[in-house]
Design a protein around this motif. Structure first.
Motif, mmCIF file in Angstrom:
data_model
loop_
_atom_site.group_PDB
_atom_site.id
_atom_site.type_symbol
_atom_site.label_atom_id
_atom_site.label_comp_id
_atom_site.label_asym_id
_atom_site.label_seq_id
_atom_site.Cartn_x
_atom_site.Cartn_y
_atom_site.Cartn_z
ATOM 1 N N ILE A 108 -3.185 -2.211 -0.422
ATOM 2 C CA ILE A 108 -3.701 -3.196 0.397
ATOM 3 C C ILE A 108 -3.854 -3.040 1.956
ATOM 4 C CG2 ILE A 108 -2.979 -4.575 -1.309
ATOM 5 C CD1 ILE A 108 -1.042 -5.764 0.415
ATOM 6 N N ARG A 109 -3.809 -1.661 2.068
ATOM 7 C CA ARG A 109 -4.482 -1.432 3.794
ATOM 8 C C ARG A 109 -3.998 -0.092 3.670
ATOM 9 N NH1 ARG A 109 -3.970 -5.130 8.818
ATOM 10 N NH2 ARG A 109 -4.932 -3.279 10.102
ATOM 11 N N GLY A 110 -4.910 0.877 4.473
ATOM 12 C CA GLY A 110 -4.539 1.816 5.180
ATOM 13 C C GLY A 110 -4.031 2.109 6.939
ATOM 14 N N VAL A 111 -3.885 2.903 7.590
ATOM 15 C CA VAL A 111 -3.305 3.015 8.344
ATOM 16 C C VAL A 111 -3.068 2.142 9.001
ATOM 17 C CG1 VAL A 111 -2.170 4.521 10.673
ATOM 18 C CG2 VAL A 111 -3.198 5.353 8.413
ATOM 19 N N PHE A 130 5.714 -9.100 -2.367
ATOM 20 C CA PHE A 130 5.766 -8.705 -1.316
ATOM 21 C C PHE A 130 5.011 -8.212 -0.622
ATOM 22 C CE2 PHE A 130 9.067 -6.350 -3.052
ATOM 23 C CZ PHE A 130 8.561 -4.956 -1.754
ATOM 24 N N ILE A 131 4.571 -8.234 0.799
ATOM 25 C CA ILE A 131 3.900 -7.040 1.662
ATOM 26 C C ILE A 131 4.630 -6.151 2.013
ATOM 27 C CG2 ILE A 131 2.020 -7.098 3.413
ATOM 28 C CD1 ILE A 131 0.884 -8.205 0.415
ATOM 29 N N GLY A 132 4.698 -5.248 1.849
ATOM 30 C CA GLY A 132 5.347 -3.933 2.665
ATOM 31 C C GLY A 132 4.621 -3.078 2.618
ATOM 32 N N MET A 133 5.380 -1.828 4.314
ATOM 33 C CA MET A 133 4.518 -1.680 5.054
ATOM 34 C C MET A 133 5.667 0.080 3.973
ATOM 35 S SD MET A 133 3.375 -0.312 8.846
ATOM 36 C CE MET A 133 4.555 0.206 9.379
ATOM 37 N N GLU A 134 5.105 1.568 3.823
ATOM 38 C CA GLU A 134 5.921 2.446 3.672
ATOM 39 C C GLU A 134 4.977 3.272 4.467
ATOM 40 O OE1 GLU A 134 7.456 5.183 -0.071
ATOM 41 O OE2 GLU A 134 5.049 4.720 0.301
ATOM 42 N N LEU A 188 2.305 8.702 9.255
ATOM 43 C CA LEU A 188 1.000 8.034 8.924
ATOM 44 C C LEU A 188 1.940 6.422 8.119
ATOM 45 C CD1 LEU A 188 -1.083 10.515 7.857
ATOM 46 C CD2 LEU A 188 -1.268 9.654 9.528
ATOM 47 N N ASN A 189 1.161 5.823 7.842
ATOM 48 C CA ASN A 189 1.611 4.319 6.630
ATOM 49 C C ASN A 189 1.291 3.605 6.184
ATOM 50 O OD1 ASN A 189 -0.057 2.552 8.315
ATOM 51 N ND2 ASN A 189 1.821 3.450 10.443
ATOM 52 N N ARG A 190 1.530 3.347 5.331
ATOM 53 C CA ARG A 190 -0.077 2.638 4.388
ATOM 54 C C ARG A 190 0.417 1.235 3.042
ATOM 55 N NH1 ARG A 190 -0.312 7.699 0.472
ATOM 56 N NH2 ARG A 190 1.846 7.746 0.048
ATOM 57 N N THR A 191 0.322 0.241 3.515
ATOM 58 C CA THR A 191 0.751 -0.619 3.664
ATOM 59 C C THR A 191 0.549 -1.366 1.502
ATOM 60 O OG1 THR A 191 0.761 -1.643 5.118
ATOM 61 C CG2 THR A 191 0.970 -3.617 3.632
ATOM 62 N N PHE A 192 0.971 -1.796 0.514
ATOM 63 C CA PHE A 192 1.462 -2.027 -0.195
ATOM 64 C C PHE A 192 1.535 -3.545 -1.238
ATOM 65 C CE2 PHE A 192 2.489 2.409 -0.128
ATOM 66 C CZ PHE A 192 2.276 2.769 -1.149
ATOM 67 N N LEU A 193 1.077 -4.542 -1.258
ATOM 68 C CA LEU A 193 1.585 -5.916 -2.509
ATOM 69 C C LEU A 193 2.253 -5.024 -3.465
ATOM 70 C CD1 LEU A 193 0.901 -8.111 -3.332
ATOM 71 C CD2 LEU A 193 -1.082 -7.724 -4.689
ATOM 72 N N ALA A 205 -1.549 6.106 -3.715
ATOM 73 C CA ALA A 205 -0.822 5.961 -3.516
ATOM 74 C C ALA A 205 -0.469 4.661 -3.932
ATOM 75 C CB ALA A 205 -0.629 5.363 -2.614
ATOM 76 N N ASN A 206 -0.703 4.009 -5.283
ATOM 77 C CA ASN A 206 -0.158 2.968 -5.970
ATOM 78 C C ASN A 206 0.963 3.647 -7.194
ATOM 79 O OD1 ASN A 206 -2.273 1.357 -4.965
ATOM 80 N ND2 ASN A 206 -3.645 1.631 -6.831
#
Length: 174
Positions: free
Chosen positions: A66-69, A38-42, A48-53, A112-113
């Motif tokens: 997989i994405r910055g802010v 899933f694609i989840g933002m934290e 601030l936030n970042r997005t993960f696979l 961040a991983n």
């Protein structure tokens, strides 16, 4: 200006296939190497936030940035905003093409991983309450991962994803 500020701090409810079962066929199952992806933002560092696979495997749960802010107000056309892959930076995703996500190598590629073994995870649950500050960003709900030795992680599922199916798949590994 005030309208933009109020929109940016609003707490829009999640778009949910549970609340509208007719949308279940529109929900996207995110492709990836795991049994569950899933694609989840934290959020981190306060605002601030970042997005993960995030990928669930039988022995671990791994996440790659997989994405910055994501700034707010982010505007995507509605047809695009429901697609979780619209929130992915393809250049960042390409960095992981030759990496085995279940290995610790992924952590060395980006601070961040993360990788947690199943033994590191105390519980995984679903939260469908509105998330404050999401503004224009469409999301499906939140996955809460409580860890035994450190903080909990909260992932906001971007776009229209079947949150209940994600939770059920992750819980089935325990």
């Amino acid at each position: 200006m005030l309208r933009k500020l109020l929109l940016a701090i609003s707490s829009r409810p999640p778009i949910s296939v549970e609340q509208n079962p007719a949308k279940r066929h529109d929900a996207v199952m995110v492709p990836g190497p795991g049994i569950c992806n899933f694609i989840g933002m934290e959020y981190y560092a306060g605002i601030l936030n970042r997005t993960f696979l995030v990928c669930g495997f039988r022995s671990s749960v791994c996440g790659v940035r997989i994405r910055g802010v994501i700034s707010n107000p982010l505007y995507l056309p509605p047809a695009q905003a429901v697609d979780p892959m619209a929130y992915v930076d393809q250049g960042l995703l390409a960095r992981y093409t030759d990496v085995t996500l279940e290995s610790m190598d992924l952590v060395s590629l980006d601070d961040a991983n993360f990788r947690y073994t199943r033994a590191d995870i105390e519980s995984i649950s679903l939260d469908m309450q509105p998330k404050w500050g999401m503004g224009n960003v469409l999301y499906s709900g939140r996955v809460l991962m409580k860890l035994k030795e450190s903080k909990a992680r909260e992932f906001i599922l971007l776009g229209l994803q079947d949150v209940q199916q994600v939770i059920d798949q992750l819980a089935s590994f325990n």
